[in-house]
Design an enzyme around this catalytic site. Structure first.
Site, mmCIF file in Angstrom:
data_model
loop_
_atom_site.group_PDB
_atom_site.id
_atom_site.type_symbol
_atom_site.label_atom_id
_atom_site.label_comp_id
_atom_site.label_asym_id
_atom_site.label_seq_id
_atom_site.Cartn_x
_atom_site.Cartn_y
_atom_site.Cartn_z
ATOM 1 N N LYS A 254 0.859 -1.192 0.000
ATOM 2 C CA LYS A 254 0.000 0.000 0.000
ATOM 3 C C LYS A 254 0.890 1.235 0.000
ATOM 4 C CE LYS A 254 -3.995 1.810 2.629
ATOM 5 N NZ LYS A 254 -4.845 1.591 3.827
ATOM 6 N N SER B 162 -9.748 1.316 2.791
ATOM 7 C CA SER B 162 -8.934 2.151 1.941
ATOM 8 C C SER B 162 -7.831 1.398 1.194
ATOM 9 C CB SER B 162 -8.276 3.238 2.795
ATOM 10 O OG SER B 162 -7.370 2.655 3.725
ATOM 11 N N SER C 184 -9.737 -1.047 7.053
ATOM 12 C CA SER C 184 -9.179 -0.813 5.715
ATOM 13 C C SER C 184 -8.445 -1.990 5.100
ATOM 14 C CB SER C 184 -8.246 0.407 5.734
ATOM 15 O OG SER C 184 -9.014 1.588 5.697
#
Lengths: 487, 480
Positions: A77, A152, A176
């Protein structure tokens, strides 16, 4: 076919010299090349670097000095700092920022011999549940490219679901990792707070943030968790504990295992299709000897409200450092204060600005007691309620997400609905508990996730239970993009 | 017109003498090329985290104990949020709350008249220093982050303040600095900014219950400027009030050259720093055992030491004050006394000749070649009458330069005092016989010429004749 293999089996093939690290890396670079224009998982891929890493890693494999997943590439990420590789948090304000250091998890991945494929798209600064607040691009769901992968950590989830990476790392502040894992039909694990170092993870809400793995199997997630976990002296909140031990992963039995089912997380907030899938799974597990106990945890209903005070409050302070003075994009405005105003107004997207304002308000003199302090009290109460239930049972079982993947743009006009998507995942962050999302079939042709949450430091047990549940339930198919490979 | 009284609050920031910064392992030092002692952590790069420096925490605890504070057994760090280019994270890690700072509700004693006065201390807390904003020669601004993250201790006096005049303000700072130096927690260099003092001053009519509007003074970098600054502010405020004008609540700077304060900024409203517990730092928890251990490391403090010297050794307050001004100076003194030195004689030598020589050479007592043992030897030679004070002064430079034993110098140079009655008597007789004219004068009543004979005796003996004996025998000879 390499993209179909689990990380564990890739690692075996690599260790047995049936394939080389370069072949594996090439296969995934090929998948990214072929599919990422459609999926939008990656913000940065440096193919040359991936190839160089694979070559270097081959030596570790040959010398047997790598970790359990040596040679298996990984996607990260974009809020995890990577030395020499742009780290933007999908925000304009960090465009062009190249960290001079590696996050602790990145150091551990490198030491374990896992080549880094690239950086994945996310909601800006991890603020969102759909990956739509990224300043740069949309990420789509490999099950249906009209739909969101969740967020996310949407890029990390979609990359694994679409076979663009065998495993990836995300971060989980209110769900997330687990929510996008659920929406993309993969496994997502949030370890105990403090079990994995946050050093190098660009902070959103420091008391809630935790890095964790995405994988297509519980075993892969466990092996990756084992690789990145364990005490880190660079993180003052890191627990004085060893790495997660996966030696007993497959030794658990479901017979006599007790799960608590919080009625609050099987209520009206949950879509019928999701509830049906969960109830069906519960029946199957009962047949395996699992005992279910319906319990009430009234505070979890306040989870979202509480979360949206604590997380923005911490974020308003964590994001104060983005002022354009030392790094990132500076927009000149005259004096110092004007520079800050212009830089931040231009650099942050709407959702980030909104949360900074909410957080600033919640911490302001005269409002602190009513909002921030109150929220921390509710948080404590929620943690105690969960802990009380956990005394009697092995773990809590509930849906991961109240619904399946939604259409991109569908919920943008309904911020409250977007925020309610975290209702089942927030309690684990509030209490610092380990929790995992495991696929449990489809609803309307889209994946549904089942969540297992355990007590603090019960990471091993949670993984063991998740593995047993995964084995007991019918196998959820891989995403059509991967099924296509097989066909 | 009524009489005004002043109230002075003192806010002192002391940079702690740790090897490394508060939350990273960058070295702590003064000066140097800008941005050469920085790392991702003290630059506040995204993703970095603080790990507290335990040495700094211990230093604050020891200071708090020395200042008679209560210790918060459970103490947390807060974030103080505000924007400024020299603040890398957009917040400063600090400590908020009345009973949360590591130390609170303490006091410091300052000498006052024949006794002491207690100055209440509200808090002793730990925070981190900021960088420095600099104007570049080429125009524009730059930031030097070398100082960013240096552990900083804040010591704030009670409110309402106990200090009521400029002398007390200065004395408070003198005592506080000495304590910090005794504890070894700060180098006390005001000119380098490692000890910074910001007094706030208000005045009110005697008997008035409400404190007046206060002004805060910045950039005071010496004791003198603290005293002058407070004095100036008291006078300035009195003048305003006497003219019927009002004092503005503001921060004022100090112009060292003009010896006057000037307005910097007016405080319109309290800044809202949005303090909240720093989630990156776990609470500090202390136990009684740790406190006991730390308490044992606190040395006798300067004021107590000075009082003991006055009481036990009969030293004057002034002399004792000079001795305790520096911990190693006092330790030197005590070592000499322990070796059998006469406290008064040792004190006199230390505070006069020895101090002067050290000043000139720029050495500390410990760096010099004069050991406490040598100093004892010197004062003993005088006390035993083996050399005169004058001879002692003459040989001291050699002792200082070479570290040679005074007894040896005296011996090798034949400087031993001549105290033998017949030897001195014969020289006295000789001198008197050689100067009949002077003797005549003496016999005619001009007794002051006796000094001439003393001088001659000293000259002939190279100053070695015992002065008292010379005096005694000369009187005998002259009057025989």
């Amino acid at each position: 076919m390499i993209p179909l293999e689990s990380a564990a089996s890739l690692a075996r093939l690599l260790a047995d010299r049936k394939i080389s690290a370069a072949e594996v890396a090439d296969a995934y670079l090929g998948r990214i090349n072929e599919l990422d224009s459609k999926l939008g998982c990656f913000l940065a891929v440096d193919a040359d670097s991936v190839k160089a890493q694979a070559k270097a890693v081959q030596e570790k494999i040959d010398n047997k000095t790598g970790g359990p997943l040596a040679g298996v590439p990984i996607a990260l990420k974009d809020n995890i700092s990577t030395q020499g590789l742009e780290t933007t948090c999908a925000s304009k304000i960090l465009k062009g920022y190249v960290p001079p250091y590696d996050a602790t998890v990145v150091e551990r991945l490198k030491a374990a011999g896992m080549p880094i494929l690239g950086k994945t798209n996310m909601d800006e600064f991890a603020m969102g549940t759909s990956t739509e607040t990224s300043a740069f691009q949309k990420t789509t769901n490999p099950w249906d490219t009209e739909r969101s992968p969740g967020g996310s950590s949407g890029g990390s989830a979609a990359s694994v679901a679409g076979g663009l990476a065998p495993v990836s790392l995300g971060s989980d502040t209110g769900g997330s990792i687990r929510q996008p894992a659920s929406l993309c039909g993969v496994v997502g694990f949030k370890p105990t707070y403090g079990r994995v170092s946050r050093y190098g993870l660009v902070a959103f809400a420091s008391s809630l943030d935790q890095i964790g793995p995405f994988a297509r199997t519980v075993e892969d997630a466990a092996l990756l968790a084992a690789t990145i976990s364990g005490h880190d002296p660079m993180d003052g909140t890191s627990l004085p504990s060893k790495a997660i031990d996966v030696s007993g992963l497959k030794q658990g039995s479901l017979k006599g295992v007790k799960f608590a089912l919080p009625t609050e997380l099987f209520g009206d907030a949950i879509e019928d299709g999701v509830k049906e899938q969960l109830e069906a799974s519960i029946k199957l597990l009962e047949a395996e000897g699992v005992i279910f106990k319906r319990v009430s945890m009234p505070s979890v209903l306040y989870g979202v409200t509480t979360y949206y005070i604590i997380a923005p409050a911490e974020a308003s302070s964590n994001l104060a450092r983005f002022d354009g003075v030392r790094y990132g994009a500076l927009v000149e405005g005259g004096g110092h204060i004007e520079n800050f105003e212009k830089t931040r107004a231009h650099g942050f997207g709407r959702e980030v600005r909104t949360r900074i304002m909410i957080g600033t308000y919640a911490l302001s003199a005269g409002y602190y007691d009513a909002y921030y302090l109150r929220a921390t009290q509710v948080r404590t109460k929620m943690r105690m309620e969960v802990e009380a239930e956990l005394k009697d049972v092995d773990a809590v079982l509930c849906p991961t997400s109240p619904g399946v993947a939604f259409k991109i743009g569908e919920l943008l006009g309904d911020p409250l609905a977007l925020k309610m998507l975290d209702i089942c995942t927030i309690p684990a962050n509030m209490g610092g508990f380990p929790a995992i999302s495991v696929p449990c079939g489809l609803s309307q042709g889209l994946p549904v996730g089942l969540q297992i949450m355990g007590g603090t430091m019960a990471d091993e047990r949670v993984l063991q239970l998740a593995y047993a549940v995964e084995q007991a339930l019918p196998k959820t198919p891989a995403s059509p993009l991967l099924e296509g490979v097989a066909g | 017109m009524g009489k005004y009284v002043a109230s002075v609050g003192m806010e002192v920031h002391a940079e702690l003498s740790t090897h490394s910064k508060m939350f990273c392992r960058c070295p702590v030092a003064f000066g140097g090329e800008p941005n050469t002692r920085v790392c991702p952590i003290c630059l506040g790069l995204p993703g970095t985290l603080p790990v507290p420096n335990h040495a700094a925490i211990e230093m604050v605890m020891r200071t708090a104990l020395a200042l008679n504070c209560k210790i918060a057994m459970h103490s947390i760090f807060h974030r103080k949020n505000y924007f400024y280019p020299d603040l890398p994270k957009g917040y400063q890690v600090s400590q908020y709350g009345e009973t949360n700072p590591i130390g609170y509700h303490g006091y410091l004693e300052i000498p006052s008249g024949n006794g002491v006065k207690r100055i209440g201390i509200r808090r002793v807390h730990l925070e981190e220093d900021t960088g420095k904003l600099m104007h570049l020669p080429s125009g524009g601004s730059g930031v030097d982050y070398n100082r960013a993250g240096t552990p900083l201790m804040e010591i704030v006096t009670d409110f309402p303040p106990d200090i009521s005049n400029p002398d007390e303000a200065k004395e408070y700072l003198v005592q506080l600095r000495q304590i910090l130096l005794y504890l070894g927690v700060c180098d006390g260099k005001m000119e380098e900014g490692s000890l910074r003092c910001e007094p706030n001053i208000s005045i009110r009519l005697e008997g008035a219950e409400q404190l007046g509007v206060k002004t805060e003074l910045k950039n005071l970098n010496s004791f003198r400027s603290v005293q002058l600054g407070v004095e100036f502010e008291v006078a300035r405020q009195r003048e305003l009030l006497e003219k019927g004008e009002t004092v503005l609540q503001e921060t004022r700077g100090w112009n060292e050259a003009k010896e006057e304060s000037f307005p910097m900024r007016v405080k319109e409203a309290e800044n809202d720093y949005r303090y909240f517990p720093d989630p990156d730092l776990v609470p500090m928890c202390f136990d009684e055992e740790t406190l006991k251990e730390l308490r044992a490391t606190i040395p006798e403090l300067p004021l107590a030491k000075s009082q003991r010297y006055q009481k036990d050794f009969g030293l004057s307050a002034y002399d004792a004050g000079l001795l305790v001004g520096d911990r190693s100076w006092a330790e030197y003194f005590e070592e000499a006394v322990k070796l059998g030195g006469d406290p008064k004689a040792i004190c006199n030598w230390m505070n006069s000749d020895f101090a002067q020589f050290l000043n000139k050479s720029g050495q500390t007592a410990r760096e010099s070649k004069v050991t406490p043992k040598l100093l004892c030897e010197l004062t003993e030679l005088i006390a035993k009458g083996e050399i005169s004070g004058k001879i002692a002064k003459e040989i001291f430079p050699e002792v200082f330069e070479t570290g040679t034993s005074p007894a040896e110098i005296v011996k090798s140079k034949g400087l031993t005092q001549i105290s033998d009655d017949s030897e001195v008597r014969s020289i006295v007789k000789k001198v008197v016989e050689e100067n009949p004219a002077i003797l005549e004068k003496y016999r005619n009543g001009q007794t002051s010429v006796a000094g001439f004979f003393v001088g001659q005796v000293m000259k002939q003996t190279g100053g070695r004749a015992n002065p008292e004996l010379v005096q005694k025998l000369l009187t005998e000879v002259l009057n025989s």
